[in-house]
Design a protein around this motif. Structure first.
Motif, short mmCIF file in Angstrom:
data_model
loop_
_atom_site.label_atom_id
_atom_site.label_comp_id
_atom_site.label_asym_id
_atom_site.label_seq_id
_atom_site.Cartn_x
_atom_site.Cartn_y
_atom_site.Cartn_z
N ILE A 170 1.17 -1.10 -0.19
CA ILE A 170 0.04 0.10 -0.16
C ILE A 170 0.95 0.88 -0.05
O ILE A 170 0.61 1.92 -0.96
CB ILE A 170 -0.84 -0.25 1.27
CG1 ILE A 170 -1.97 -0.83 1.37
CG2 ILE A 170 -1.64 1.39 1.54
CD1 ILE A 170 -3.23 -1.34 2.22
N GLY A 171 1.91 1.08 0.70
CA GLY A 171 2.75 2.36 0.95
C GLY A 171 3.70 2.60 -0.77
O GLY A 171 3.55 3.49 -0.94
N ALA A 172 4.00 1.65 -1.18
CA ALA A 172 4.53 1.65 -2.49
C ALA A 172 4.07 2.18 -3.10
O ALA A 172 4.35 3.36 -3.98
CB ALA A 172 4.83 0.37 -3.25
N ALA A 173 2.30 1.27 -3.54
CA ALA A 173 1.46 2.39 -4.35
C ALA A 173 0.97 3.34 -4.12
O ALA A 173 1.43 4.43 -5.56
CB ALA A 173 -0.06 0.64 -4.50
N VAL A 174 0.62 3.91 -3.31
CA VAL A 174 -0.06 5.25 -2.47
C VAL A 174 1.03 6.22 -3.48
O VAL A 174 1.32 7.67 -3.72
CB VAL A 174 -0.14 5.24 -1.51
CG1 VAL A 174 -0.95 6.63 -0.72
CG2 VAL A 174 -1.54 4.05 -0.89
N GLY A 175 2.44 6.01 -2.31
CA GLY A 175 3.60 6.54 -2.58
C GLY A 175 4.04 7.31 -4.24
O GLY A 175 4.65 8.26 -4.36
N ALA A 176 4.16 6.04 -4.25
CA ALA A 176 4.54 6.29 -6.40
C ALA A 176 3.00 7.27 -7.12
O ALA A 176 3.82 8.16 -7.81
CB ALA A 176 4.31 4.78 -7.46
N THR A 177 2.27 6.66 -6.89
CA THR A 177 1.36 7.96 -7.38
C THR A 177 0.82 9.34 -7.02
O THR A 177 0.89 10.02 -7.86
CB THR A 177 0.05 7.21 -6.84
OG1 THR A 177 -0.29 5.22 -7.30
CG2 THR A 177 -1.56 7.57 -7.35
#
Length: 428
Positions: A210-217
């Protein structure tokens, strides 16, 4: 209301004074560190001192401390992620994996063994306390690796290592803490199942995803907004703080590890966002963090369990000293070979400056809420106070000593190179 006004005056004045003389504090070995000064103010104003401030008016003072600590750690790990060079963790994956997986397990087992031997608590309580004091605190570590003195005396490789480790292992301590917590509440087979599915798979795995997806977005959106001039400066400067709160709260609502998710989100945001905006965003993040750091240390000073410390006696003193000496430095000496640009001297320095602070307070208050036992808080608070004192007193002198030693080695290396060059010229 009077207590609130006293808190606003004292904490506001402390923050103002320490902010104005922060460079002086970092440059003078005889002056207290900022966390030490804040914790001391809490003691002076608390029940054992002037009795002007206390948390007894709340239904659960530990809940206040827990939530304040959680927010502070969330801001701190985001600041750590923004402070790192883009791609640092992935570029140094071998060293980070060594320090964060077997290294953390080693710190956990060493700390737990010391607690079991010196305090005489049951094995699973010892494992719980050992897990609570395992993570390197990003708040205290940040005071060591930032500022003019740190940039002058500490190599960038050491500063990045401490920053990355302190940011990552606060969230990665989650499964270590919840394993003994679950075993102490449920039969072993159910506890292990809940731990594997809940703490490890969902708590860590989902937090990273979740952190990776939200951060990249969020980073990509910020870059696009910046390129198309959709962002005003006032909006830009609030992005990472608002992002921290959103991820910390949102992932917690999903039942996963919000602190780890914030750090991972910060790393990906740092990689995808507009690089020219990141410096301003980092400065704002660090500023907001300071506004939370001083109050949390004041709160810690208010709730220090002096009576329980006295009951621990000399075994408590021996435990605090042993954990500070043995919990981390041996691990760094073993795993320094996996970390780029860190020699034995650097490993000793990085091993010593792995302070224990707000992250441990957060996990200790969680354990206190879940189990209701006092021994976890008594031991953890003693170790945290010892770390604040000892690392605060040694930060400036050892930082300068390490910097001077590095300069001396550099000069000797240059003299050797010149001597070799002269010999080769004479032979020619």
């Amino acid at each position: 209301m009077e207590a609130l006004n006293i808190a606003l005056v004292t904490i506001g004045t402390l923050t103002l004074v320490l902010s104005l003389v922060s460079g002086l504090l970092q440059d003078r070995a005889y002056l207290p560190s900022e966390p030490m000064a804040a914790a001391t103010l809490g003691v002076v104003l608390g029940p054992i001192g002037l009795n002007l401030l206390h948390l007894e008016g709340f239904d659960d003072p530990f809940l206040v401390l827990e939530q304040f600590a959680r927010i502070t750690v969330g801001l701190a790990v985001m600041a750590a992620a923004l402070r790192l060079p883009s791609g640092y963790v992935s570029d140094n994956d071998r060293g980070m994996a060594a320090v964060l997986v077997p290294g953390m397990v080693a710190k956990w087992l060493v700390s737990s063994a010391l607690v079991y031997a010196l305090v005489g608590v049951p094995v699973w309580i010892a494992l719980l306390i050992g897990a609570v004091v395992t993570p390197t605190d990003p708040v205290l570590a940040g005071t060591i690796v930032t500022g003019n003195a740190a940039e002058r005396y500490i190599p960038e490789s050491i500063r990045n290592l401490l920053t990355a480790e302190s940011g990552a292992n606060d969230g990665l301590a989650y499964p270590l803490v919840f394993l003994p917590l679950l075993v102490l509440q449920h039969p072993l087979d159910r506890a292990l199942t809940d731990w594997a599915l809940g703490a490890l798979l969902w708590g860590v795995g989902a937090a990273v995803a979740i952190g990776a997806a939200v951060g990249a977005t969020a980073g990509w959106i910020e870059r696009q907004s910046s390129e198309h001039a959709f962002l005003e400066e006032s909006s830009l400067l609030s992005v990472t703080v608002a992002f921290t709160f959103a991820v910390l709260g949102g992932v917690k609502l999903l039942g996963s590890d919000g602190i780890l998710a914030v750090f991972v989100a910060g790393l990906l945001f740092n990689r995808f966002a507009e690089s020219t905006d990141e410096i301003d965003e980092q400065k704002v993040q660090e500023t907001v963090l300071r506004l939370f750091t001083f109050p949390i240390f004041v709160l810690f000073g208010l709730v220090i369990p002096w009576k329980q410390w006295l009951e621990l006696g000399w075994s408590g003193v021996a435990l605090a000293a042993s954990i500070l000496l043995l919990r981390r430095t041996p691990m760094m000496l073993v795993f320094d070979r996996f970390v780029d640009d860190v020699d034995a001297r650097g490993a000793v320095f990085a091993g010593w400056f792995g302070p224990i602070g707000i992250a441990a307070i957060f996990y200790a208050t969680v354990a206190h809420r879940v189990l209701g036992t006092e021994i976890v808080w008594s031991v953890t608070s003693l170790v945290v106070a010892s770390s604040i004192l000892v690392h605060g007193l040694t930060a400036t002198p050892l930082t300068k000593l390490y910097g001077h030693a590095m300069d001396e080695n550099h000069r000797q290396s240059e003299d050797t190179d010149r001597s070799d060059s002269s010999s080769a010229f004479a032979d020619g």
